[in-house]
Each structure stands twice: as C-alpha cells, then as structure tokens.
Scaffold this active site. Structure first.
Site, PDB file in Angstrom:
ATOM      1  CB  SER A 244     -39.044  97.668  82.065  1.00  0.00           C
ATOM      2  OG  SER A 244     -39.100  98.173  83.432  1.00  0.00           O
TER       3      SER A 244
ATOM      4  CE  LYS B  13     -38.404  95.320  86.114  1.00  0.00           C
ATOM      5  NZ  LYS B  13     -38.437  96.715  85.794  1.00  0.00           N
TER       6      LYS B  13
ATOM      7  CE1 TYR C 249     -42.199  95.223  85.981  1.00  0.00           C
ATOM      8  CE2 TYR C 249     -42.479  97.490  85.801  1.00  0.00           C
ATOM      9  CZ  TYR C 249     -42.017  96.339  85.270  1.00  0.00           C
ATOM     10  OH  TYR C 249     -40.925  96.327  84.397  1.00  0.00           O
TER      11      TYR C 249
END
Length: 383
Positions: free
Chosen positions: A53, A56, A163
């Site tokens: 992640s 991102k 999320y």
C-alpha cells in the site's frame, strides 16, 4: 544537516540479532537528499521490497499531475471518466446466502478515491465483503485478476472512510488519461525524474533475486516462511498495492514531497494535497481485520488523524516525534513511512513480515522515529 545514525543502526541490528525480524532497512531524508541508510539481516544494501500500500501515495502523485494540468478535476465523478465504475452497486447485506445489492445514493468523485471515502472496501478488513467473496467466488485484489475491482461498494460514496480499492481505480484513471500503463507513466513522470531506478510493477529476474522473502509471525513469536505473497503476475498495474522498489527509491519520493514537489509537482499542489480533505467524515477508531493471517488489529492512534490526498495526516504534534501535519502510511508487509514537512524530514522503515501491525516491527518503528527526532529536533520536546 549533520545526522548521527548510530542509534538507529544499533536498533535495527539488535532487532535482527534477537531474532525478532529477519531483515529490515531504513532511510532518513531531508529536502536535499539521503541523511541515513542502513540494512540489517537478510535485507541487503539494495534489497527489493513489496511496497504494497505504499504504492498508493505514488499513484496518487501521478493523478495529481493531471489535476495540476487541468485535465482532471477532484470533483469529477469517477464514472464520467471510467463508465464501468457506474455499474458498481452497494452491498447492503445478505438475504440468507444471497448478497443484497442496491444502487449507490450518490456518485463517487476523484477526491473520494484519494481519501478512501468513495465507498470501496477490502475483503480483509470488511466482514460483508469477505462473506461476499466466499459466497460468490469472485476474486479479491490479491489474486492479480482485474475482475477483482468490479466487486460492490460497501458504503454510499462520501459517507464514511473505508480502506479499499480506491487507489486502484485512481490508477485506472491515470491510465485512461495518459493512454499508457500506470507503470510506464510513472517511469516517465515520477520514477525517472526522481531517479527511482528500481521501482516497478514487474520486477526483473535480477530484482526478484534481491527481493526480501516474506515471513509469517507465529503465535509463539517465531518467524516462518509465509505462503502469502503478491501474485507473480497481475492483469493490471495495481495502484493500490502492486509496486516494488528499494527503501532508497522511496526515500527519493519522500524527498520530492518535502522539497515542494521538486521534479514532480508544483509547490501549491503539495500544500493542497496535504490539507484535510476528509472532514467532516471521521476516521474509524481502529481497523479490525477479518483475515488474521494478513493483519492484526490496528489500534486507535495516539493523536487525531484525517486524510489528505493519498496520505493519512497526523493532526497534532507528538512529543519527541512527528509534527502536526505529518503525512504517513504503510504497506501490509510491515513497511512504514512518514513525511514531516514542518521539520523537513522524511523516513522509511521496511520489512516483509505478515500479519500487518506486527508488534516487534511497530516497537522498532517507534524507536526509529524517536531516534530520528533526537537528531533533527521535534516540534514538542519529549517530557
């Protein structure tokens, strides 16, 4: 600034020598470059990591470049750019074993993708979504199948922080606007300009040879090789989790954000992105996993938090640590970074251990951050 990293080096070496962590690497940067780098255990000096992640923030940076050019509006609906997004329904529960779906009450925007308020979720953090996958057999995003992005929303857009696959859809917007893959766009417009030469969605055989293996924390505290990994191939460049790179590369990315976007963004865009774009929506107190092999419970933060565009924001000074306004996030394999523009420092700590929020790593992270601010000075001295 002069930077003595001896305390950090000892901290990382100690975590490895005690057997708590098999391999770990850290980088500290300021606006002008790298202040410190150390790798311990199985992590070589040029170890590759699954960014997960931490991808991102980089993909969001690419999207912000299109906002800057006036080609992309933060308040545009996602479906106006990607019509297929308009097909997504909201998972409202179950009638027995049948998922109950309904149209969303509002249309998700680009800004909501960047703040995780577009209504999308992740199976390993949302019980309904986990059950949906189990009942329908639809693939989840860690399969590498692009169909996994077409799963239902779990909330109406703009009503809650959840999320999920928001950034994956943002990456598809970048691909649509640039008419190329996300990886090739990033290579030209982020990785290339910043010298992030090991960052990629498709590691070469040589890069895979430097990739730190994933270990799984057992109930007794020991580490064993994990059977869980990112898929060896993916049908799309997953903006939410799919990139690989070195800690040094990620440090270069943070340095650019510290340095008013130098090389990749305008200063005004950096300032705008690091404002609170989530309010009045509040972050949940904690993140509760549905798949314990992937994540532990993530407890409430010691300071109030919100979201900017692509980053979590700390909204108060932490004594002896980061300042109010600091941006941060993490990757599921226990990698972490923060970006403190008011103190002019950013840092990355990377391991490859599951489940997420592993206590030996978190304790090392707290020690790391404390040691960094002993060198650069904190906004509030520790009592």
């Amino acid at each position: 600034m002069s930077f003595d990293g001896s305390a950090i080096k000892a901290l990382l070496d100690d975590a490895v020598s005690k057997g708590a962590i098999h391999g770990i690497a850290a980088v500290v940067v300021d606006r002008s470059g790298q202040l410190f780098h150390h790798a311990a255990g199985e992590a070589g000096q040029h170890a590759m990591f699954r960014n997960a992640s931490m991808t991102k923030a980089i993909a969001t940076t690419a999207a912000l470049q299109f906002v800057e050019k006036g080609v992309l509006s933060l308040d545009a609906t996602v479906e106006s750019i990607l019509p297929e997004f308009g097909q997504l329904q909201v998972l409202d529960g179950f009638d027995g074993d049948k998922p109950r779906l309904r149209p969303p009450a509002s249309k998700a925007t680009v800004r909501q993708l960047m703040t995780h308020s577009a209504g999308l979720g992740y199976f390993f953090l949302n019980e309904n979504l986990k059950r949906y996958h189990e009942l329908t057999g639809e693939p989840h995003p860690l399969t590498g199948l692009k169909r996994s992005l077409s799963i239902p929303l779990v909330n109406d857009p703009g009503t809650a922080w959840e999320y999920g696959t928001n950034t994956d859809w943002l990456g598809l917007i970048v691909e649509k606007l640039s008419v190329q893959s996300l990886g090739s766009y990033l290579k030209q417009h982020v990785y290339g300009p910043l010298g992030m030469n090991d960052s990629t969605f498709v590691p070469s055989a040589e890069q895979r040879g430097r990739l730190l293996r994933v270990m799984q924390r057992q109930a007794d505290g020991t580490l064993t090789p994990s059977g869980i990994d990112l898929p060896p191939t993916s049908e799309w460049d997953a903006a939410g989790h799919g990139s690989y790179g070195t800690v040094q590369d990620y440090g270069r990315f943070l340095q650019a954000w510290l340095n008013d976007g130098a090389g990749i963004l305008e200063p005004a865009t950096v300032r705008m992105a690091l404002q609170d774009h989530l309010a009045p929506i509040k972050l949940p107190e904690a993140m509760t996993p549905t798949v314990p092999e992937l994540s532990n419970l993530v407890p409430p933060s010691p300071a109030p938090q919100s979201w900017g565009l692509g980053f979590c924001l700390t909204l108060a000074d932490l004594p002896g640590m980061r300042s109010s306004g600091t941006a941060d996030w993490a990757g599921i394999f226990n990698s972490f970074y923060w970006l403190d523009r008011s103190r002019g420092v950013g840092a990355v700590l990377m391991t490859q251990i599951l489940p997420f929020f592993d206590m030996p790593v978190v304790e090392t992270l707290i020690g790391f951050e404390t040691a960094v601010y002993q060198q650069v000075g904190a906004a509030v001295p520790a009592a």
